[in-house]
Structures are given as structure tokens and as C-alpha cells.
Scaffold this motif. Structure first.
Motif, PDB file in Angstrom:
ATOM      1  N   LYS A 125       0.825  -1.206   0.000  1.00 14.16           N
ATOM      2  CA  LYS A 125       0.000   0.000   0.000  1.00 14.16           C
ATOM      3  C   LYS A 125       0.860   1.257   0.000  1.00 14.16           C
ATOM      4  CE  LYS A 125      -3.755   0.349   2.383  1.00 14.16           C
ATOM      5  NZ  LYS A 125      -4.733   0.374   3.499  1.00 14.16           N
ATOM      6  N   ALA A 128       2.128   1.680  -3.529  1.00 16.35           N
ATOM      7  CA  ALA A 128       1.080   2.065  -4.484  1.00 16.35           C
ATOM      8  C   ALA A 128       0.674   3.525  -4.325  1.00 16.35           C
ATOM      9  CB  ALA A 128      -0.137   1.156  -4.308  1.00 16.35           C
ATOM     10  N   ARG A 129       0.904   4.102  -3.145  1.00 19.81           N
ATOM     11  CA  ARG A 129       0.606   5.531  -2.955  1.00 19.81           C
ATOM     12  C   ARG A 129       1.629   6.419  -3.660  1.00 19.81           C
ATOM     13  NH1 ARG A 129      -0.959   3.854   2.483  1.00 19.81           N
ATOM     14  NH2 ARG A 129       1.147   4.286   3.265  1.00 19.81           N
ATOM     15  N   TYR A 135      -1.644  -2.883  -9.271  1.00 24.04           N
ATOM     16  CA  TYR A 135      -1.895  -3.151  -7.848  1.00 24.04           C
ATOM     17  C   TYR A 135      -2.105  -4.640  -7.576  1.00 24.04           C
ATOM     18  CZ  TYR A 135      -3.629  -2.032  -3.137  1.00 24.04           C
ATOM     19  OH  TYR A 135      -3.793  -1.937  -1.776  1.00 24.04           O
ATOM     20  N   VAL A 214      -4.423   1.938  -9.038  1.00 26.98           N
ATOM     21  CA  VAL A 214      -5.348   2.292  -7.970  1.00 26.98           C
ATOM     22  C   VAL A 214      -5.121   3.751  -7.610  1.00 26.98           C
ATOM     23  CG1 VAL A 214      -3.749   1.555  -6.150  1.00 26.98           C
ATOM     24  CG2 VAL A 214      -6.206   1.612  -5.686  1.00 26.98           C
ATOM     25  N   PRO A 216      -4.220   6.606  -5.509  1.00 28.30           N
ATOM     26  CA  PRO A 216      -3.469   6.710  -4.248  1.00 28.30           C
ATOM     27  C   PRO A 216      -4.293   7.284  -3.100  1.00 28.30           C
ATOM     28  CG  PRO A 216      -2.135   7.488  -6.086  1.00 28.30           C
ATOM     29  CD  PRO A 216      -3.528   7.285  -6.616  1.00 28.30           C
ATOM     30  N   LYS A 218      -7.272   6.640  -2.322  1.00 29.09           N
ATOM     31  CA  LYS A 218      -8.061   5.591  -1.676  1.00 29.09           C
ATOM     32  C   LYS A 218      -7.225   4.746  -0.722  1.00 29.09           C
ATOM     33  CE  LYS A 218     -11.384   5.136  -5.472  1.00 29.09           C
ATOM     34  NZ  LYS A 218     -12.000   4.220  -6.468  1.00 29.09           N
ATOM     35  N   LEU A 219      -5.900   4.848  -0.868  1.00 28.87           N
ATOM     36  CA  LEU A 219      -5.007   4.059  -0.018  1.00 28.87           C
ATOM     37  C   LEU A 219      -4.452   4.865   1.151  1.00 28.87           C
ATOM     38  CD1 LEU A 219      -2.946   2.209  -2.771  1.00 28.87           C
ATOM     39  CD2 LEU A 219      -4.945   1.372  -1.538  1.00 28.87           C
ATOM     40  N   GLU A 221      -3.937   6.442   4.594  1.00 25.69           N
ATOM     41  CA  GLU A 221      -4.362   6.067   5.941  1.00 25.69           C
ATOM     42  C   GLU A 221      -5.057   7.262   6.583  1.00 25.69           C
ATOM     43  OE1 GLU A 221      -4.187   3.110   7.020  1.00 25.69           O
ATOM     44  OE2 GLU A 221      -2.881   2.264   5.476  1.00 25.69           O
ATOM     45  N   ALA A 406      -5.407  -4.780   1.896  1.00 26.20           N
ATOM     46  CA  ALA A 406      -5.253  -4.140   0.581  1.00 26.20           C
ATOM     47  C   ALA A 406      -6.574  -3.739  -0.052  1.00 26.20           C
ATOM     48  CB  ALA A 406      -4.513  -5.088  -0.357  1.00 26.20           C
TER      49      ALA A 406
END
Length: 435
Positions: A125, A128-129, A135, A214, A216, A218-219, A221, A406
Motif C-alpha cells: 500500500k 502504491a501511494r 496493484y 489504484v 493513491p 483511496k489508499l 491512511e 489491501a
């Protein structure tokens, strides 16, 4: 080339692989039918085996859940999270992201399988950001590190036979980890996989126009403001001295334990990760917040473990698991028994995805055969361990925590895992046979 080979596997699993809970239900029906057809068991007998065994792995399930939970607690400590973010910030290309997440997951899984699963998912994660990378393959790469867990420090088979009082002690005695986990053939096999799996994952990287990216955002925190303790009870929950004190006490006990000659086993590994997590989380409140996430990520395992316990009971009580193992053993020699032990364990693991539970099923067949043929007991035991770890790549049961973190489904990653299964199977079989 590998990207093109992976494509039909990916499409196949995306279209036809059901949810892991549905899969366990279908596998249960398959085991029911096989027990009646090949073992001549009556429907009522099979039903009784299944119901009686449904809760048969509760104590072992608790031990395995502690491996996962303590690994999760350690992976979510601020120190580990900062290290992952700092490492991810240095990555600029998709290929580097794939290789690095695989290496991190491999090393972490060798230390502790629960730690490896969680660290791999969180690191994926974080990558992927920052990097535009497929992904699905990124998470499949993180999960692929799990394949070496049973040859590592938390491997349930080598730790079980290294523990005094294990159920096969009268037959083989207590075998120290120096002859299993730290043996030459096991370390060689582990090193080969650490070198080859990242390369395979990099070669499966899709083209830019085929990659599934994906957002970023949405990932990210969610930011959480640190609460200001007001009541004395709240101040106690947030006090760092409690975490430092009990983390230090636990680690101090482990130093005494190892200095007195204690060895690695499931209990000592769980204690090590638990008290390290307490120390690094510092306050009880931080630890409890992480625990809530850990329990949420393991909910699928808690639900499915009893179904696999029932399935295992049918396979054991009907004699089917022993028949499968004996069939492989029937044409083995002292040199080839490790290979056939590995392959049979890989097959049984599809229906019994529990290393310790599977050892309980196969040890009564494999160990007497090894003694009769004069085969290497340690190698045969590790062959069963590697077989159990190997087909986890296509057994989505243990991928549930990774997928929960994930936000993906099993069908998203299993196509890539099929190719990983083929490569690792060839490497493991070769080392077990010829090294």
C-alpha cells in the motif's frame, strides 16, 4: 513473455475463482464425495466425522491466530511503519516496486509468517501511494513471500519436532532446528527462492496500458488526532512506562529462556513478537488500537478454520489423507521420499491449510516410511513443511489478511500466484531431490 503467460491465468481466476468461504464449502463437498467413493464410507459416517471434528483444532487455531496477531501488532508499530514509508519513498519505478515488495515480504515471512503477511500488505500500500504500478501484481508479489514461511523461524513442523513432548517424539526424538531450519539444504533452498521469486514477479509486470492502477487517495491512511487523556484511567492507558516495563520484562524472560538452553518453538516465537510489539507500541492504548485492526483482518480465518478442521477430520477418520500419503510413499525410495513427501503435502494442503494440522495427518505415514527406507528424517519433515507452504500460493485461506488490508479479492491475485506456484515447485523439488 511471462507477462503474456500470466494473462490467461489472471483472466481465468478473475472469472471463475469464488470467494474463499465459498471455496471451503465446495472443497468440503468434494471431500465428502471422495470419502464415500474411494474410502467406502457411508454418508452418516462422513457426516459424523465432519461434525465431531468441527471444533477439533480450537487450541491449535488459537496458537496460529496468535502468530498472525502478534505479527500484525509488530508490523503496525510506529518504528516499522516509518521504516516502510522511508523505504517506499526511495522507489521510483514499477519494476523496483515489485522486486522490493517481494524481498521485504520474503525476509519478513522467514522471520514470522504473520509478520510477513502483514508487512508485505502494508508495504504494498505504501508503494502504491507513490508509484503507478499494477496493484494486483504488487499484492501478489507481497503474498508470494509467504511461500518460504515454513522454512523459517516460525515454521510449525520444524518447531513442533524441536519441542519436547511432541507427538512423534517416541519415534524420532527431539530434532533441533539446527538440523531443519538452519540445515544446509534448507538455507540453500531459501536463498534460491529469495533470488528467483522477485525476478519472476518483475517479469510478470504488465505493460502500462494493461496495468490495473489504484487511486493513491483511496489508499491513504486516515489521520487520527492523538486524544488528550483527561481521566486518571485514560492517562494510565496512554502511559508509556507500562509498555516499556512489560515489554522489557517479557524480553528479559526470553533472554533467560534462551540462555537456559530453550529453543525456538511456536510459544517462544509468539512471546518474542508479542513483547517486542508491546515495547515498540509503548502505550497500552496504542497496542489495543492495533489489536482491533488485527482481529478485523483475521475475521475470515476465524470463520473458515472450523470448516477446514471438519474437512481434516473427514480426511483423517475416513483414512483418505493416509491413503493419499501412502500412495505417494508406495513407489518412493530413500532418495525420492522427500520429493514425494513434498508433492503429497502440497496436495493435502489444499484441503488442510494448516501446517501443524497437516503434520499431524502425514507424520504417522511419512516418518515410519522414512525409517523403513533409511531416508533422511529431517529432510522428509522439511519436505512436508515446504509442501504445505508451496500450495498456499493457490490456497486463498491465508491470503485473507493481505486482501483485507489491501482491499482486494482473492481472484485479483491468484492468476499471478499460479505462475509463482510452478516456478517455486520446480526449485523446491530439485533441491529436495538432488542437493
Amino acid at each position: 513473455m511471462f507477462s503474456k503467460i500470466a494473462k490467461p491465468f489472471v483472466h481465468l481466476t478473475e472469472r471463475y475463482l469464488p470467494d474463499p468461504f465459498v471455496l471451503v464449502l465446495l472443497l468440503t463437498l468434494l471431500v465428502f464425495a471422495a470419502a464415500m467413493l474411494f474410502q467406502q464410507q457411508t454418508p452418516l459416517a462422513v457426516l459424523r466425522y465432519w461434525g465431531d471434528g468441527f471444533w477439533g483444532l480450537l487450541s491449535f487455531a488459537m496458537q496460529m491466530m496468535l502468530v498472525l496477531v502478534t505479527g500484525f501488532l509488530l508490523a503496525t508499530t510506529p518504528l516499522v511503519q516509518r521504516a516502510l514509508d522511508a523505504l517506499a519513498a526511495r522507489v521510483q519505478t514499477p519494476g523496483t516496486a515489485i522486486v522490493l515488495v517481494t524481498l521485504v515480504a520474503l525476509v519478513a515471512s522467514w522471520l514470522n509468517w504473520g509478520f510477513g503477511l502483514v508487512v508485505g500488505a502494508f508495504f504494498a500500500k505504501a508503494l502504491a501511494r507513490r508509484v503507478a504500478v499494477d496493484y494486483r501484481l504488487l499484492l501478489a508479489s507481497a503474498y508470494s513471500g509467504f511461500v518460504i514461511w515454513h522454512g523459517g523461524l516460525a515454521g510449525s513442523v520444524p518447531l513442533t519436532i524441536a519441542t519436547e513432548g511432541h507427538f512423534s517424539e517416541a519415534l524420532i526424538g527431539v530434532i533441533p532446528t539446527s538440523q531443519t531450519i538452519f540445515s544446509g539444504f534448507n538455507l540453500t533452498l531459501t536463498l534460491l527462492l529469495v533470488l528467483l521469486i522477485p525476478l519472476l514477479n518483475r517479469l510478470m509486470l504488465p505493460n502500462k496500458d494493461e496495468a490495473i492502477l489504484v487511486d493513491p487517495a483511496k489508499l491513504a491512511e486516515p489521520a487520527q488526532a492523538a486524544p488528550v487523556p483527561e481521566r486518571p484511567a485514560e492517562r494510565l492507558e496512554h502511559s508509556r512506562w507500562l509498555g516499556w516495563l512489560f515489554g522489557g520484562l517479557g524480553l528479559g524472560y526470553l533472554l533467560l529462556y534462551f540462555s537456559d538452553g530453550g529453543g525456538l518453538n511456536l510459544n517462544s516465537v509468539n512471546l518474542l513478537f508479542l513483547f517486542a510489539a508491546i515495547l515498540l507500541h509503548q502505550s497500552p492504548r496504542n497496542l489495543l488500537n492495533s489489536l482491533q485492526q488485527a482481529i478485523s483482518g483475521s475475521a475470515g480465518i476465524l470463520l473458515q478454520f472450523p470448516f477446514y478442521a471438519g474437512m481434516m477430520a473427514v480426511m483423517v477418520q475416513s483414512g483418505m489423507a493416509q491413503s493419499v500419503s501412502q500412495w505417494f510413499v508406495g513407489f518412493a525410495s530413500s532418495e525420492t521420499l522427500p520429493l514425494w513427501s513434498f508433492l503429497s503435502a502440497g496436495l493435502v494442503n489444499i484441503f488442510v491449510p494448516s501446517g501443524g494440522g497437516q503434520w499431524a495427518v502425514q507424520a504417522p505415514v511419512m516418518l515410519p516410511a522414512a525409517l523403513e527406507l533409511g531416508a533422511d528424517i529431517e529432510r522428509v519433515a522439511m519436505a512436508v513443511a515446504w509442501g504445505d507452504a508451496w500450495t498456499n500460493l493457490i490456497q486463498p485461506f491465508w491470503a485473507l489478511p493481505v486482501l483485507a488490508i489491501a482491499g482486494l479479492k482473492a481472484k485479483d491475485i491468484m492468476g499471478f500466484c499460479l505462475l509463482q506456484l510452478l516456478l517455486t515447485g520446480l526449485v523446491i523439488a530439485a533441491v529436495l531431490t538432488w542437493y
